[in-house]
Design a protein around this motif. Structure first.
Motif, short mmCIF file in Angstrom:
data_model
loop_
_atom_site.label_atom_id
_atom_site.label_comp_id
_atom_site.label_asym_id
_atom_site.label_seq_id
_atom_site.Cartn_x
_atom_site.Cartn_y
_atom_site.Cartn_z
N ALA A 161 0.88 -1.16 0.00
CA ALA A 161 0.00 0.00 0.00
C ALA A 161 0.92 1.22 0.00
CB ALA A 161 -0.90 -0.01 1.23
N ILE A 162 0.74 2.09 -0.96
CA ILE A 162 1.65 3.23 -1.13
C ILE A 162 0.87 4.54 -1.03
CG2 ILE A 162 3.20 4.41 -2.74
CD1 ILE A 162 3.97 1.65 -3.80
N TYR A 163 1.43 5.46 -0.26
CA TYR A 163 0.88 6.81 -0.14
C TYR A 163 1.94 7.77 -0.63
CZ TYR A 163 -0.63 11.23 1.79
OH TYR A 163 -1.00 12.54 1.93
N SER A 164 1.55 8.70 -1.49
CA SER A 164 2.46 9.75 -1.91
C SER A 164 1.69 11.07 -1.86
CB SER A 164 3.01 9.49 -3.32
OG SER A 164 1.97 9.49 -4.27
N GLU A 165 2.44 12.13 -1.78
CA GLU A 165 1.82 13.45 -1.70
C GLU A 165 2.63 14.43 -2.53
OE1 GLU A 165 1.13 16.61 1.81
OE2 GLU A 165 0.31 14.61 2.17
N LYS A 166 1.93 15.21 -3.32
CA LYS A 166 2.59 16.22 -4.14
C LYS A 166 1.75 17.49 -4.10
CE LYS A 166 4.70 16.80 -8.65
NZ LYS A 166 4.99 16.16 -9.93
N HIS A 167 2.36 18.59 -3.72
CA HIS A 167 1.68 19.89 -3.63
C HIS A 167 0.44 19.80 -2.74
CE1 HIS A 167 4.39 21.24 -6.72
NE2 HIS A 167 3.95 20.31 -7.56
N GLY A 168 0.54 19.03 -1.65
CA GLY A 168 -0.55 18.94 -0.69
C GLY A 168 -1.68 18.00 -1.06
N ARG A 169 -1.57 17.32 -2.20
CA ARG A 169 -2.61 16.37 -2.63
C ARG A 169 -2.08 14.95 -2.44
NH1 ARG A 169 -7.25 17.75 -4.81
NH2 ARG A 169 -7.29 15.81 -5.96
N GLY A 170 -2.80 14.16 -1.66
CA GLY A 170 -2.39 12.80 -1.40
C GLY A 170 -2.91 11.81 -2.42
N HIS A 171 -2.21 10.68 -2.51
CA HIS A 171 -2.61 9.59 -3.40
C HIS A 171 -2.25 8.28 -2.71
CE1 HIS A 171 -3.51 7.42 -7.03
NE2 HIS A 171 -2.28 6.95 -7.13
N VAL A 172 -3.17 7.32 -2.72
CA VAL A 172 -2.91 6.02 -2.12
C VAL A 172 -3.33 4.94 -3.11
CG1 VAL A 172 -5.14 5.87 -0.90
CG2 VAL A 172 -3.18 4.64 -0.02
N TYR A 173 -2.52 3.89 -3.19
CA TYR A 173 -2.82 2.78 -4.09
C TYR A 173 -2.05 1.55 -3.63
CZ TYR A 173 1.71 3.88 -6.25
OH TYR A 173 3.04 4.11 -6.46
N TYR A 174 -2.32 0.41 -4.26
CA TYR A 174 -1.61 -0.82 -3.96
C TYR A 174 -0.82 -1.22 -5.20
CZ TYR A 174 -0.59 -5.60 -2.61
OH TYR A 174 0.06 -6.77 -2.30
#
Length: 121
Positions: free
Chosen positions: A98-111
């Motif tokens: 499960a991966i979380y990343s954030e760019k310019h304050g917007r988060g993204h989560v996926y597997y």
């Protein structure tokens, strides 16, 4: 449990590289939610998939959810996974996670891996 990659410098994979989970079986999700919660579907898609597989409860604590109890926000979904015993790491995982990343304050989560998405949008 598993590992959860986090970090703000990781690129977010293109949405076209992701496969959607099987169609929803209850409550009109995700189609009803796709119309109402545009831009928050990565968390919803991943959480819905894990709920259907029995890996995540509906309406988990600390998460804003749709009417069917599926989390909608990426950062809160990450926090739910951590509360379930997954570890946070700033290094790319060696395999699917499960991966979380954030760019310019917007988060993204996926597997998936740093470079490919198996579940999420």
């Amino acid at each position: 449990p598993g590992a959860m990659g986090t970090g703000s410098s990781s690129p977010t994979p293109a949405a076209t590289s992701c496969r959607a989970p099987p169609p929803a079986t209850t409550g009109g999700c995700p189609s009803a939610c796709e119309q109402r919660y545009k831009g928050k579907l990565c968390a919803h898609t991943l959480a819905k998939h894990w709920i259907e597989e029995g890996k995540l409860p509906r309406n988990p604590p600390r998460a804003y959810c749709c009417k069917d109890g599926v989390p909608l926000r990426a950062k809160e979904t990450r926090d739910v996974f951590v509360s379930m015993g997954m570890t946070k790491s700033h290094s790319p995982p060696g395999g699917d996670a499960a991966i979380y990343s954030e760019k310019h304050g917007r988060g993204h989560v996926y597997y998936g891996t740093k470079d490919s998405c198996k579940v999420g949008k």
